[in-house]
Scaffold this active site. Sequence first.
Site, PDB file in Angstrom:
ATOM      1  N   ASN A  41       0.836  -1.205   0.000  1.00  0.00           N
ATOM      2  CA  ASN A  41       0.000   0.000   0.000  1.00  0.00           C
ATOM      3  C   ASN A  41       0.868   1.252   0.000  1.00  0.00           C
ATOM      4  O   ASN A  41       1.577   1.459  -0.990  1.00  0.00           O
ATOM      5  CB  ASN A  41      -1.123  -0.050   1.052  1.00  0.00           C
ATOM      6  CG  ASN A  41      -0.721  -0.381   2.460  1.00  0.00           C
ATOM      7  OD1 ASN A  41      -0.153  -1.428   2.714  1.00  0.00           O
ATOM      8  ND2 ASN A  41      -1.027   0.492   3.395  1.00  0.00           N
ATOM      9  N   ASP A  42       0.843   2.064   1.027  1.00  0.00           N
ATOM     10  CA  ASP A  42       1.418   3.408   0.936  1.00  0.00           C
ATOM     11  C   ASP A  42       2.892   3.462   0.526  1.00  0.00           C
ATOM     12  O   ASP A  42       3.700   2.693   1.053  1.00  0.00           O
ATOM     13  CB  ASP A  42       1.351   4.117   2.301  1.00  0.00           C
ATOM     14  CG  ASP A  42       0.031   3.955   3.000  1.00  0.00           C
ATOM     15  OD1 ASP A  42      -0.917   3.455   2.390  1.00  0.00           O
ATOM     16  OD2 ASP A  42      -0.040   4.330   4.180  1.00  0.00           O
ATOM     17  N   SER A 102       3.269   3.354   8.194  1.00  0.00           N
ATOM     18  CA  SER A 102       3.849   4.357   7.296  1.00  0.00           C
ATOM     19  C   SER A 102       4.684   5.419   8.000  1.00  0.00           C
ATOM     20  O   SER A 102       4.498   5.699   9.186  1.00  0.00           O
ATOM     21  CB  SER A 102       2.734   5.047   6.508  1.00  0.00           C
ATOM     22  OG  SER A 102       2.258   4.163   5.532  1.00  0.00           O
ATOM     23  N   ARG A 159      -0.684   8.185  13.666  1.00  0.00           N
ATOM     24  CA  ARG A 159       0.366   7.493  12.885  1.00  0.00           C
ATOM     25  C   ARG A 159       0.843   8.290  11.664  1.00  0.00           C
ATOM     26  O   ARG A 159       0.307   9.320  11.336  1.00  0.00           O
ATOM     27  CB  ARG A 159      -0.162   6.136  12.419  1.00  0.00           C
ATOM     28  CG  ARG A 159      -1.470   6.184  11.668  1.00  0.00           C
ATOM     29  CD  ARG A 159      -1.892   4.788  11.207  1.00  0.00           C
ATOM     30  NE  ARG A 159      -3.224   4.791  10.642  1.00  0.00           N
ATOM     31  CZ  ARG A 159      -4.336   4.462  11.321  1.00  0.00           C
ATOM     32  NH1 ARG A 159      -4.268   4.072  12.582  1.00  0.00           N
ATOM     33  NH2 ARG A 159      -5.509   4.523  10.727  1.00  0.00           N
ATOM     34  N   ASP A 160       1.848   7.710  11.004  1.00  0.00           N
ATOM     35  CA  ASP A 160       2.373   8.172   9.711  1.00  0.00           C
ATOM     36  C   ASP A 160       3.186   9.472   9.817  1.00  0.00           C
ATOM     37  O   ASP A 160       2.868  10.478   9.167  1.00  0.00           O
ATOM     38  CB  ASP A 160       1.238   8.354   8.675  1.00  0.00           C
ATOM     39  CG  ASP A 160       0.274   7.176   8.628  1.00  0.00           C
ATOM     40  OD1 ASP A 160       0.706   6.056   8.970  1.00  0.00           O
ATOM     41  OD2 ASP A 160      -0.905   7.364   8.258  1.00  0.00           O
ATOM     42  N   GLU A 211      -5.120  10.408   7.689  1.00  0.00           N
ATOM     43  CA  GLU A 211      -3.931   9.564   7.570  1.00  0.00           C
ATOM     44  C   GLU A 211      -2.883  10.248   6.686  1.00  0.00           C
ATOM     45  O   GLU A 211      -3.181  11.144   5.903  1.00  0.00           O
ATOM     46  CB  GLU A 211      -4.307   8.206   6.942  1.00  0.00           C
ATOM     47  CG  GLU A 211      -5.262   7.391   7.813  1.00  0.00           C
ATOM     48  CD  GLU A 211      -5.471   5.965   7.324  1.00  0.00           C
ATOM     49  OE1 GLU A 211      -5.759   5.775   6.131  1.00  0.00           O
ATOM     50  OE2 GLU A 211      -5.339   5.034   8.147  1.00  0.00           O
TER      51      GLU A 211
HETATM   52  C1  FRU Z   1      -2.945   4.255   4.941  1.00  0.00           C
HETATM   53  C2  FRU Z   1      -2.571   3.461   6.188  1.00  0.00           C
HETATM   54  C3  FRU Z   1      -1.707   4.261   7.136  1.00  0.00           C
HETATM   55  C4  FRU Z   1      -0.984   3.191   7.898  1.00  0.00           C
HETATM   56  C5  FRU Z   1      -0.738   2.155   6.830  1.00  0.00           C
HETATM   57  C6  FRU Z   1      -0.779   0.732   7.302  1.00  0.00           C
HETATM   58  O1  FRU Z   1      -3.230   3.447   3.856  1.00  0.00           O
HETATM   59  O2  FRU Z   1      -3.717   2.986   6.829  1.00  0.00           O
HETATM   60  O3  FRU Z   1      -2.422   5.160   7.966  1.00  0.00           O
HETATM   61  O4  FRU Z   1       0.211   3.642   8.473  1.00  0.00           O
HETATM   62  O5  FRU Z   1      -1.750   2.357   5.847  1.00  0.00           O
HETATM   63  O6  FRU Z   1      -0.412  -0.126   6.277  1.00  0.00           O
END
Ligand code: FRU
Length: 460
Positions: A41-42, A102, A159-160, A211
């Site tokens: 993903n990210d 992330s 987070r992130d 996010e």
């Molecule tokens: C966004 C997210 C972030 C998190 C990550 C987990 O897509 O939900 O907020 O850190 O993906 O994979």
Amino acid sequence: MYKDQELRQQARDAVEKKKAIVSSDPYRPIYHIAAPTGLINDPNGWVQWNGVYHLFYQWMPFKTDHGAKFWGHVSSQNLVDWQEEEIALTPSDWFDKDGCYSGSAIEHNGQLKLFYTGNVKNDGVRETYQCLAVSNDGIHFEKKGVQIELPEGFTAHFRDPKVWEQDGEYYMVIGAQTDKEEGAVVLYQSEDLSDWQFQGILAEGFGYMWECPDFFSLDGYDILLFSPQGLDANGIDYRNTYQSGYVIGSWQESFTFGEFHELDRGFEFYAPQTTIDDQGRRLLFGWMGVPDQEEEHHPTKNYSWMHQLTIPRELVLENGKIYQQPVAELMELRDELIVNQVGSVHTDIPKASELVLNEITSEKGYIKLFDYATIEFDQHKQTIRLTRPAFDDGELEERVGIMEGELTEIRLFIDHSSLEIFINGGEVVFTSRMFSDVSNRTLEVEAEGKLSIWSLKQKF
Ligand code: FRU
């Protein structure tokens, strides 16, 4: 340490075991970064360091589903040719055991530092830690553990971290949810990247969680980019399960900002991250997916992989709006010029191609790809409409973008199961997956204009 070695070995084994099936998928992209196996993903830790571009990504190596994420890693000298690097982070410690979530990268005193979220779940109760890992060579990272604990006033949806340097000080934005279950971005400040001071909420106001924040200046304006959750669809806006967009603001006593703009009008785009390179360009990668949206219907899961990233894009600010343009280096991908003509066309094209339609003189027109995705324009209404069959029931669904003025150019990047549409040099952009019939190569263009199409080279 032992756990880390074990997880690395298991991930390498998973890639080795699935290699043949993954590469046999006719939907596999040939010039986009995609999951080696499992799910990505990210984009994370996006940075240019010592002249080399490093890109990390959220990765679940063991299944085509979310879970305890690793950080995968690729690097590039030129944004076109990518090299797979060793896994950067595994969820091997008490503070990140349910996912190295992330985060971002920054260079500091000759080292590359990764700030990321340690996701922990004990008996279903979530904990969150902002963590640091450090590298001397940009490949091997040593974890330094928890740097920031959850402050009061927020839930564990915190987070992130995105870190940057400005005038000799370091700043960090984190995506958050307040105790009242409202989305927000918080700000921290540090003089040395190790002692962090909580500065409070930078921005809030809608949705229940924000996010993947990013904060940067573009053409003298401060931009806050983030992915809010909990916005209701409103006309042509906010049609995806979750959104991604930006506000333009300025610092007075606090950060004041204007309207929220979606960055992309397509079906699959989320959690973008930017960095600045040594040419001073603000470069972005996004995830070509959206959490909780249609994942069970992705056909690629039958080939043991799911999701890919976008092409790299350069951001510029024009007329108070962010334009996203494919980076200039992507011209390198062009192989053969296969169509170069004026007017409508009905032909076959390769599943990896670039199409440019410009000098458009017709009032209305359309491009239909592989009998699957249709891009229609209407000069009078100033609209661009993308239509495709929904992944679940095949019913047609659409997304619409509005142009400020005339349509001057449509540029498409097609890669087997993905389509990126750049209108008027990036004024309106649509990013979407495209699961068309694999043997269907038809292209229909019904418009007066100059049409050029190139086949594109294989890079993966
Ligand atoms: C966004 C997210 C972030 C998190 C990550 C987990 O897509 O939900 O907020 O850190 O993906 O994979």
